[in-house]
Design a protein around this motif. Structure first.
Motif, short mmCIF file in Angstrom:
data_model
loop_
_atom_site.label_atom_id
_atom_site.label_comp_id
_atom_site.label_asym_id
_atom_site.label_seq_id
_atom_site.Cartn_x
_atom_site.Cartn_y
_atom_site.Cartn_z
N THR A 58 13.39 20.60 78.28
CA THR A 58 14.74 20.96 79.19
C THR A 58 15.58 21.31 78.05
N ILE A 59 16.72 21.14 78.05
CA ILE A 59 17.82 22.04 76.78
C ILE A 59 18.40 20.02 76.52
N GLN A 60 18.67 20.21 74.68
CA GLN A 60 18.85 18.84 74.59
C GLN A 60 20.19 19.24 73.68
N GLN A 61 20.66 20.57 73.17
CA GLN A 61 21.70 20.03 72.57
C GLN A 61 22.13 22.09 72.21
N PHE A 62 23.72 22.24 72.63
CA PHE A 62 23.41 23.31 72.47
C PHE A 62 24.61 23.89 71.06
N THR A 63 24.12 24.78 70.40
CA THR A 63 24.32 25.25 68.55
C THR A 63 25.39 26.72 69.30
N ALA A 64 25.69 26.30 67.72
CA ALA A 64 27.32 28.04 68.23
C ALA A 64 26.20 28.25 66.65
N ASN A 65 27.20 29.64 66.17
CA ASN A 65 27.70 30.20 64.93
C ASN A 65 28.84 29.79 63.75
N ASP A 66 28.88 30.74 63.02
CA ASP A 66 30.06 30.08 61.92
C ASP A 66 31.66 29.68 62.81
N GLU A 67 31.59 30.29 63.73
CA GLU A 67 33.55 31.05 64.37
C GLU A 67 32.56 29.38 65.57
N SER A 68 32.00 28.61 65.87
CA SER A 68 31.58 27.91 66.89
C SER A 68 31.89 28.64 68.53
N THR A 74 18.56 23.71 71.05
CA THR A 74 17.77 23.17 70.71
C THR A 74 17.10 22.90 72.32
N PHE A 75 15.63 23.16 72.33
CA PHE A 75 14.80 23.50 73.77
C PHE A 75 13.25 22.21 73.74
N ASN A 76 13.23 21.25 74.41
CA ASN A 76 12.61 19.97 74.56
C ASN A 76 11.52 20.83 75.22
N THR A 77 9.96 21.11 75.05
CA THR A 77 9.22 21.09 75.77
C THR A 77 8.29 20.37 75.94
N GLY A 78 8.52 19.01 76.04
CA GLY A 78 7.88 17.68 75.95
C GLY A 78 6.80 17.31 75.00
N SER A 79 6.41 18.60 73.83
CA SER A 79 5.51 18.78 73.21
C SER A 79 5.97 18.40 71.34
N LYS A 80 7.33 19.51 71.17
CA LYS A 80 8.06 19.67 70.53
C LYS A 80 9.11 19.98 70.68
N SER A 81 10.26 19.96 69.78
CA SER A 81 11.07 20.42 70.08
C SER A 81 11.45 21.93 69.11
N ILE A 82 12.48 23.23 70.12
CA ILE A 82 12.11 24.83 69.20
C ILE A 82 13.42 24.82 69.31
N ALA A 83 13.80 25.50 68.47
CA ALA A 83 15.52 26.14 68.28
C ALA A 83 15.27 27.59 69.28
N VAL A 84 16.06 27.47 70.04
CA VAL A 84 16.00 29.21 71.02
C VAL A 84 17.44 30.32 70.94
#
Length: 234
Positions: A58-68, A74-84
């Motif tokens: 599941t998607i946890q939170q959207f992220t942006a670059n320096d210009e928003s 961030t992606f929760n696979t159930g066992s860990k959270s990774i940055a996509v």
């Protein structure tokens, strides 16, 4: 007579030798790669073959670059959270297909950023029948017309990119002023934090398919005025 025959034979041999030397070197014709072409050094742009991985979560939170501008989540696979991460021009499609908290499937490859952070570079996102694939952005039919602006305010901070390098400054109204890297040293000297400045420049447009998560004005500076002294930005 014998000497004459020997002389003629010698002339024939010499003629044959020169004929062979005049032949072009053996090898592939123009445009046909020879063995060296396959064994040579690859260009720096060549990335080779990447091993792909498919993850569900599941998607946890959207992220942006320096210009928003939206360029990851961030992606929760159930066992860990990774940055996509993904190219900014996919922002609208990704935001529509993958709502926060909803289960989706992503396919991509793991990588390490120049800052040493682990990131999962998205190749495709699947949500039911909806599939978003990383494809190059389409060329705009009409190039946008630059919009000139003048902004004024107090310098409250210097913007740093993900490598920690100064890439611009932020004014008290949250306007982000961009300048070329080679003028940063001068800018730090003439406009330290707390300086009141005026900036003439052009609005940085939001590209096709991009999404700005937080509203902010980004200005590409062409003229900066500090304490009545103007500096042309080249």
């Amino acid at each position: 007579m014998k000497r004459t025959n020997q002389f003629l034979l010698l002339l024939a041999l010499l003629a044959g030798l020169f004929t062979v030397q005049a032949q072009p070197p053996l090898g592939p014709g123009p445009g046909v790669p020879g063995p060296v072409a396959f064994a040579g050094i690859r260009s720096p742009q060549a990335q080779g073959m990447l091993s792909l991985t498919t993850l569900t979560g599941t998607i946890q939170q959207f992220t942006a670059n320096d210009e928003s501008i939206l360029d990851g989540f961030t992606f929760n696979t159930g066992s860990k959270s990774i940055a996509v991460s993904f190219p900014p021009h996919l922002g609208q499609a990704i935001q529509t297909a993958g709502k926060a908290g909803k289960s989706i499937t992503v396919t991509g490859s793991s990588d390490i950023t120049p800052e040493g952070e682990s990131v999962f570079r998205l190749v495709s996102l699947t949500n039911g029948q909806t599939v978003v694939t990383d494809t190059p952005p389409a060329a705009p039919a009409v190039l946008p017309t630059p919009t000139s602006v003048t902004v004024k305010g107090k310098v409250i901070d210097y913007q740093r990119d993900r490598q920690g390098q100064v890439s611009g400054l932020r004014l008290s109204d949250q306007t982000l002023v961009r300048v070329p890297p080679h003028v940063i040293t001068q800018l730090l000297t003439i406009a330290p934090n707390g300086s009141t400045i005026s900036v003439d420049g052009f609005l940085h447009p939001i590209g096709e398919g991009q999404v700005q998560l937080k509203k902010q004005t980004v200005v590409e500076a062409s003229l900066i005025t500090v304490n009545g002294q103007s500096f042309l930005v080249r």
